[in-house]
Write an enzyme that holds these catalytic residues in place. Sequence first.
Site, PDB file in Angstrom:
ATOM      1  N   HIS A  19       7.109   3.770   3.190  1.00  0.00           N
ATOM      2  CA  HIS A  19       6.496   4.191   4.456  1.00  0.00           C
ATOM      3  C   HIS A  19       6.437   5.714   4.539  1.00  0.00           C
ATOM      4  O   HIS A  19       5.416   6.292   4.932  1.00  0.00           O
ATOM      5  CB  HIS A  19       7.309   3.690   5.660  1.00  0.00           C
ATOM      6  CG  HIS A  19       7.359   2.222   5.846  1.00  0.00           C
ATOM      7  ND1 HIS A  19       8.540   1.548   6.017  1.00  0.00           N
ATOM      8  CD2 HIS A  19       6.374   1.287   5.910  1.00  0.00           C
ATOM      9  CE1 HIS A  19       8.288   0.269   6.194  1.00  0.00           C
ATOM     10  NE2 HIS A  19       6.976   0.076   6.117  1.00  0.00           N
ATOM     11  N   LYS A  43       8.151 -11.454  15.324  1.00  0.00           N
ATOM     12  CA  LYS A  43       9.261 -11.047  14.457  1.00  0.00           C
ATOM     13  C   LYS A  43      10.502 -10.779  15.299  1.00  0.00           C
ATOM     14  O   LYS A  43      10.402 -10.349  16.444  1.00  0.00           O
ATOM     15  CB  LYS A  43       8.917  -9.769  13.684  1.00  0.00           C
ATOM     16  CG  LYS A  43       7.842  -9.930  12.641  1.00  0.00           C
ATOM     17  CD  LYS A  43       7.633  -8.628  11.874  1.00  0.00           C
ATOM     18  CE  LYS A  43       6.585  -8.778  10.797  1.00  0.00           C
ATOM     19  NZ  LYS A  43       6.414  -7.524  10.036  1.00  0.00           N
ATOM     20  N   ARG A  92       0.351  -2.363  -0.817  1.00  0.00           N
ATOM     21  CA  ARG A  92       1.154  -2.494  -2.030  1.00  0.00           C
ATOM     22  C   ARG A  92       0.478  -3.378  -3.059  1.00  0.00           C
ATOM     23  O   ARG A  92       0.614  -3.178  -4.250  1.00  0.00           O
ATOM     24  CB  ARG A  92       2.525  -3.101  -1.697  1.00  0.00           C
ATOM     25  CG  ARG A  92       3.400  -2.216  -0.864  1.00  0.00           C
ATOM     26  CD  ARG A  92       4.621  -2.964  -0.431  1.00  0.00           C
ATOM     27  NE  ARG A  92       4.183  -4.111   0.369  1.00  0.00           N
ATOM     28  CZ  ARG A  92       4.919  -4.765   1.232  1.00  0.00           C
ATOM     29  NH1 ARG A  92       6.169  -4.442   1.377  1.00  0.00           N
ATOM     30  NH2 ARG A  92       4.442  -5.758   1.934  1.00  0.00           N
ATOM     31  N   SER A 130      10.557  -3.516   3.905  1.00  0.00           N
ATOM     32  CA  SER A 130      11.703  -3.468   4.810  1.00  0.00           C
ATOM     33  C   SER A 130      12.577  -4.704   4.646  1.00  0.00           C
ATOM     34  O   SER A 130      13.805  -4.619   4.684  1.00  0.00           O
ATOM     35  CB  SER A 130      11.231  -3.356   6.262  1.00  0.00           C
ATOM     36  OG  SER A 130      10.595  -2.123   6.483  1.00  0.00           O
TER      37      SER A 130
END
Length: 162
Positions: A19, A43, A92, A130
Amino acid sequence: MKVRIFVYPGSFDPITNGHLDIIKRASELCDKLIVAVLVNNSKKPVFSLEERVELIECAVEGIDNVEVESFTGLLIDFMKKKNATVIVKGLRAVSDFEYELQMALLNKKLDHNVETLFMMTNINYSFLSSSSVRELAKHNGNIDGLVPDCIIDKVLKRLRSN
Protein backbone atom coordinates in the site's frame (compact mmCIF):
# COMPACT_ATOMS: atom_id res chain seq x y z
CA MET A 1 -4.78 26.35 -12.17
CA LYS A 2 -6.81 23.26 -11.26
CA VAL A 3 -5.61 21.22 -8.28
CA ARG A 4 -5.31 17.51 -9.09
CA ILE A 5 -6.78 15.57 -6.18
CA PHE A 6 -6.55 11.78 -6.20
CA VAL A 7 -8.14 9.33 -3.75
CA TYR A 8 -6.66 5.96 -2.81
CA PRO A 9 -9.47 4.05 -1.05
CA GLY A 10 -9.18 0.86 0.95
CA SER A 11 -9.72 -0.85 4.26
CA PHE A 12 -5.98 -0.95 5.11
CA ASP A 13 -6.34 -3.49 7.93
CA PRO A 14 -3.40 -2.93 8.41
CA ILE A 15 -1.52 -0.84 5.85
CA THR A 16 1.27 -2.84 4.18
CA ASN A 17 4.44 -1.81 2.38
CA GLY A 18 2.59 -2.64 -0.84
CA HIS A 19 0.00 0.00 0.00
CA LEU A 20 2.75 2.42 0.99
CA ASP A 21 4.52 1.87 -2.33
CA ILE A 22 1.32 2.77 -4.22
CA ILE A 23 0.83 5.83 -1.98
CA LYS A 24 4.35 7.11 -2.62
CA ARG A 25 4.13 6.60 -6.38
CA ALA A 26 0.61 8.03 -6.71
CA SER A 27 1.53 11.08 -4.62
CA GLU A 28 4.08 12.02 -7.26
CA LEU A 29 1.33 12.22 -9.91
CA CYS A 30 -1.01 14.65 -8.17
CA ASP A 31 -1.16 17.78 -6.07
CA LYS A 32 -2.95 16.03 -3.20
CA LEU A 33 -3.52 12.35 -2.47
CA ILE A 34 -6.20 11.41 0.02
CA VAL A 35 -5.82 7.95 1.50
CA ALA A 36 -9.46 7.15 2.21
CA VAL A 37 -10.05 4.50 4.84
CA LEU A 38 -13.45 3.00 4.30
CA VAL A 39 -15.97 1.37 6.53
CA ASN A 40 -16.76 -1.93 4.81
CA ASN A 41 -19.74 -3.52 6.53
CA SER A 42 -19.02 -6.86 4.85
CA LYS A 43 -15.66 -7.10 6.66
CA LYS A 44 -14.88 -7.37 10.37
CA PRO A 45 -11.64 -5.40 10.74
CA VAL A 46 -9.02 -6.22 13.36
CA PHE A 47 -8.16 -2.55 13.81
CA SER A 48 -10.80 0.11 14.45
CA LEU A 49 -11.33 2.83 11.89
CA GLU A 50 -9.49 5.31 14.12
CA GLU A 51 -6.58 2.90 14.60
CA ARG A 52 -6.26 2.30 10.86
CA VAL A 53 -6.17 6.06 10.23
CA GLU A 54 -3.46 6.44 12.91
CA LEU A 55 -1.37 3.58 11.47
CA ILE A 56 -1.53 5.12 7.99
CA GLU A 57 -0.69 8.60 9.32
CA CYS A 58 2.43 7.13 10.92
CA ALA A 59 3.37 5.39 7.66
CA VAL A 60 2.92 8.47 5.45
CA GLU A 61 4.64 10.93 7.77
CA GLY A 62 6.94 13.11 5.66
CA ILE A 63 4.94 12.76 2.43
CA ASP A 64 3.69 16.34 2.35
CA ASN A 65 0.84 16.04 -0.14
CA VAL A 66 -0.80 13.00 1.46
CA GLU A 67 -3.80 13.26 3.78
CA VAL A 68 -5.59 10.42 5.56
CA GLU A 69 -9.35 10.45 6.09
CA SER A 70 -12.09 7.94 6.78
CA PHE A 71 -15.45 7.73 5.07
CA THR A 72 -18.67 5.79 4.92
CA GLY A 73 -21.07 5.45 2.05
CA LEU A 74 -20.29 5.59 -1.63
CA LEU A 75 -16.78 6.38 -2.82
CA ILE A 76 -18.19 8.53 -5.62
CA ASP A 77 -19.93 10.75 -3.04
CA PHE A 78 -16.66 11.11 -1.11
CA MET A 79 -14.92 12.02 -4.39
CA LYS A 80 -17.44 14.79 -5.08
CA LYS A 81 -17.16 16.12 -1.53
CA LYS A 82 -13.36 16.35 -1.88
CA ASN A 83 -13.37 17.69 -5.47
CA ALA A 84 -11.28 14.67 -6.44
CA THR A 85 -11.13 13.45 -10.02
CA VAL A 86 -9.02 10.26 -9.91
CA ILE A 87 -9.42 7.02 -7.96
CA VAL A 88 -6.14 5.14 -7.46
CA LYS A 89 -6.28 1.36 -7.31
CA GLY A 90 -3.33 -0.96 -6.79
CA LEU A 91 -3.31 -4.25 -8.67
CA ARG A 92 -1.35 -7.36 -7.70
CA ALA A 93 -2.77 -9.92 -10.11
CA VAL A 94 -5.30 -10.48 -12.89
CA SER A 95 -7.83 -11.52 -10.24
CA ASP A 96 -7.65 -8.00 -8.74
CA PHE A 97 -8.22 -6.46 -12.16
CA GLU A 98 -11.54 -8.18 -12.84
CA TYR A 99 -13.18 -6.81 -9.70
CA GLU A 100 -11.54 -3.38 -9.95
CA LEU A 101 -12.58 -3.01 -13.59
CA GLN A 102 -16.21 -3.57 -12.62
CA MET A 103 -15.91 -0.95 -9.87
CA ALA A 104 -14.20 1.52 -12.22
CA LEU A 105 -16.96 1.15 -14.81
CA LEU A 106 -19.66 1.57 -12.18
CA ASN A 107 -17.97 4.69 -10.77
CA LYS A 108 -17.63 6.09 -14.31
CA LYS A 109 -21.35 5.54 -14.82
CA LEU A 110 -22.12 7.35 -11.56
CA ASP A 111 -19.83 10.28 -12.43
CA HIS A 112 -18.33 10.55 -15.91
CA ASN A 113 -15.76 13.08 -14.63
CA VAL A 114 -14.05 10.55 -12.38
CA GLU A 115 -11.22 8.42 -13.76
CA THR A 116 -9.67 5.32 -12.24
CA LEU A 117 -5.90 4.95 -12.33
CA PHE A 118 -4.68 1.35 -12.03
CA MET A 119 -1.16 1.02 -10.68
CA MET A 120 0.65 -2.30 -10.78
CA THR A 121 2.22 -3.26 -7.51
CA ASN A 122 5.97 -3.37 -7.16
CA ILE A 123 7.01 -6.96 -7.87
CA ASN A 124 8.52 -7.15 -4.37
CA TYR A 125 5.01 -6.80 -2.92
CA SER A 126 2.96 -8.78 -5.47
CA PHE A 127 2.28 -11.53 -2.90
CA LEU A 128 1.43 -9.17 -0.05
CA SER A 129 -1.99 -8.51 1.44
CA SER A 130 -3.29 -7.24 4.76
CA SER A 131 -4.84 -10.64 5.43
CA SER A 132 -1.50 -12.42 4.92
CA VAL A 133 0.17 -9.95 7.32
CA ARG A 134 -2.54 -10.59 9.91
CA GLU A 135 -2.15 -14.36 9.56
CA LEU A 136 1.64 -14.22 9.84
CA ALA A 137 1.57 -11.94 12.86
CA LYS A 138 -1.10 -14.03 14.60
CA HIS A 139 1.07 -17.15 14.30
CA ASN A 140 4.35 -15.52 15.38
CA GLY A 141 5.63 -15.09 11.82
CA ASN A 142 8.09 -12.37 10.90
CA ILE A 143 6.40 -9.30 9.36
CA ASP A 144 9.58 -7.21 9.03
CA GLY A 145 9.63 -5.61 5.58
CA LEU A 146 5.92 -6.30 5.05
CA VAL A 147 4.51 -3.33 6.95
CA PRO A 148 6.02 0.10 7.66
CA ASP A 149 8.55 -0.10 10.50
CA CYS A 150 6.67 2.47 12.58
CA ILE A 151 3.64 0.18 12.96
CA ILE A 152 5.25 -3.27 13.40
CA ASP A 153 5.02 -3.24 17.21
CA LYS A 154 1.36 -2.10 17.18
CA VAL A 155 0.41 -4.79 14.65
CA LEU A 156 2.22 -7.54 16.56
CA LYS A 157 0.78 -6.45 19.90
CA ARG A 158 -2.79 -6.47 18.59
CA LEU A 159 -2.61 -9.70 16.64
CA ARG A 160 -0.63 -11.73 19.15
CA SER A 161 -2.94 -10.73 21.99
CA ASN A 162 -6.07 -12.05 20.25
